[in-house]
Write a protein that holds these residues in place. Structure first.
Motif, short mmCIF file in Angstrom:
data_model
loop_
_atom_site.label_atom_id
_atom_site.label_comp_id
_atom_site.label_asym_id
_atom_site.label_seq_id
_atom_site.Cartn_x
_atom_site.Cartn_y
_atom_site.Cartn_z
N ALA A 164 0.83 -1.21 0.00
CA ALA A 164 0.00 0.00 0.00
C ALA A 164 0.85 1.25 0.00
O ALA A 164 0.53 2.25 -0.66
N LEU A 165 1.98 1.22 0.73
CA LEU A 165 2.82 2.41 0.83
C LEU A 165 3.63 2.66 -0.44
O LEU A 165 3.75 3.80 -0.89
N LEU A 166 4.18 1.62 -1.03
CA LEU A 166 5.03 1.78 -2.20
C LEU A 166 4.24 1.83 -3.51
O LEU A 166 4.70 2.39 -4.50
N GLY A 167 3.06 1.24 -3.52
CA GLY A 167 2.25 1.25 -4.74
C GLY A 167 2.90 0.49 -5.88
O GLY A 167 2.78 0.88 -7.04
N ARG A 168 3.56 -0.61 -5.55
CA ARG A 168 4.25 -1.40 -6.57
C ARG A 168 3.66 -2.80 -6.66
O ARG A 168 3.24 -3.38 -5.66
N ALA A 205 -6.84 19.82 7.89
CA ALA A 205 -5.90 18.69 7.93
C ALA A 205 -6.21 17.79 6.74
O ALA A 205 -7.35 17.33 6.58
N VAL A 206 -5.24 17.56 5.91
CA VAL A 206 -5.41 16.76 4.69
C VAL A 206 -4.38 15.64 4.71
O VAL A 206 -3.23 15.85 5.10
N SER A 207 -4.78 14.45 4.29
CA SER A 207 -3.86 13.32 4.23
C SER A 207 -3.67 12.87 2.79
O SER A 207 -4.51 13.13 1.93
N LEU A 208 -2.58 12.17 2.54
CA LEU A 208 -2.33 11.61 1.20
C LEU A 208 -3.39 10.58 0.84
O LEU A 208 -3.82 10.49 -0.31
N GLU A 209 -3.80 9.80 1.83
CA GLU A 209 -4.84 8.80 1.58
C GLU A 209 -6.13 9.48 1.12
O GLU A 209 -6.80 9.02 0.19
N PRO A 245 -0.90 7.40 -3.86
CA PRO A 245 -0.18 8.60 -3.43
C PRO A 245 1.14 8.84 -4.14
O PRO A 245 1.50 9.99 -4.43
N ARG A 246 1.89 7.78 -4.42
CA ARG A 246 3.18 7.97 -5.09
C ARG A 246 2.99 8.58 -6.46
O ARG A 246 3.72 9.50 -6.87
N HIS A 247 2.01 8.09 -7.22
CA HIS A 247 1.73 8.63 -8.55
C HIS A 247 1.21 10.07 -8.44
O HIS A 247 1.54 10.93 -9.27
N PRO A 256 5.73 19.14 -4.42
CA PRO A 256 4.73 18.14 -4.04
C PRO A 256 3.54 18.79 -3.35
O PRO A 256 3.62 19.96 -2.93
N PRO A 257 2.42 18.07 -3.21
CA PRO A 257 1.21 18.66 -2.62
C PRO A 257 1.41 19.27 -1.24
O PRO A 257 0.85 20.33 -0.95
N HIS A 258 2.20 18.62 -0.36
CA HIS A 258 2.33 19.16 1.00
C HIS A 258 3.08 20.49 1.00
O HIS A 258 2.77 21.38 1.79
N THR A 259 4.05 20.67 0.09
CA THR A 259 4.74 21.96 -0.02
C THR A 259 3.81 23.02 -0.58
O THR A 259 3.81 24.17 -0.11
#
Length: 266
Positions: free
Chosen positions: A93-97, A179-183, A193-195, A207-210
């Motif tokens: 789930a974290l790496l999306g691979r 408060a926003v999350s990548l999920e 999220p990686r894509h 990136p979105p958080h910046t």
């Protein structure tokens, strides 16, 4: 001396960050049900693993596969290090691979400073609790370490956009104080999220958080010029505390919020 801490978030299961600061023999023979990614911050750490005794000075990583038995101790009078633990079941789930890392073959490779710096940044985000920044830093660190040391192939750039990045930008513009999350962002546009991070960075340079932090700073300047209190502005715009607000504001403007208001209204 023993000043250890273990950081975790309920909305980020299977991920922990351990900050170790101790002397002497700290850990008997044990193993973890997770990949361990660590960097020595101060002193010389040591452990026994795979039938050998290792000494790890500053500039050395400590990498462990799940269920790998080892000990842990301080080779110097004091050792300080950071260690990220990520359960193996969380990697897809974290790496999306589709294809996951092979695991670490080398336990203590040299580090050019990038992994240590990334762990330090991740520690700061754990303390602040900004989900978007924390998840973004975590994904970047995992990608870096597993490509360098875990047999993971570098991700190919994705070209498909279909208006996704513009939609996300508009969403961040409208929800900058929340408060926003990548999920959450990934679910909005049905992207991993990686894509999502990769496409957003390619479109807008950051990136979105910046981007979200830049938006908050822009709004903070407007409110400060209206005479609003520093503490109130920091709280309303989702900053962890006044120090976090000061640091982010200075990062993007070169001055603190208080200095900005004094120069603008003086």
């Amino acid at each position: 001396m023993d000043a250890n801490s273990l950081l975790a978030k309920p909305w980020l299961p299977g991920v922990e960050l351990f900050h170790a600061d101790f002397s002497g023999q700290a850990f008997g023979r044990h193993s973890h049900d997770a990949f361990a990614i660590g960097a020595i911050v101060q002193g010389v750490g040591g452990y026994q693993c795979r039938g050998q005794r290792y000494a790890l000075p500053v500039g050395t990583l400590s990498l462990m596969n799940p269920e790998e038995p080892h000990t842990g101790h301080a080779e110097s009078a004091r050792v300080v290090y950071r260690m990220l633990y990520v359960e193996e079941s969380r990697l897809p789930a974290l790496l999306g691979r589709k294809r996951l890392p092979n695991g670490f073959s080398t336990l203590n490779p040299d580090d050019d400073g990038r992994v240590a710096a990334s762990l330090a940044q991740l520690a700061g985000e754990f303390e602040r609790g900004d989900a978007l920044a924390l998840e973004s830093e975590l994904l970047a660190l995992l990608e870096l370490v597993f490509v360098r040391h875990g047999g993971l192939r570098e991700a190919r750039p994705t070209c498909r956009d279909s208006g996704v990045t513009a939609y996300l930008r508009d969403y961040l513009e409208a929800h900058y104080a929340e408060a926003v999350s990548l999920e959450q962002l990934g679910a909005l546009v049905q992207r991993h999220p990686r894509h999502l991070i990769e496409a957003f960075r390619r479109a807008y340079g950051v990136p979105p958080h910046t981007y979200l932090l830049q938006r908050r700073v822009r709004e903070a300047k407007r409110r400060l010029l209206q005479g609003q209190a520093l503490a109130g502005v920091a709280l309303d715009l989702g900053f962890y505390d006044q120090a976090h607000f000061n640091g982010v504001f200075r990062r993007f403007t070169g001055v603190t919020p208080g200095r900005f208001r004094t120069l603008a209204t003086g």
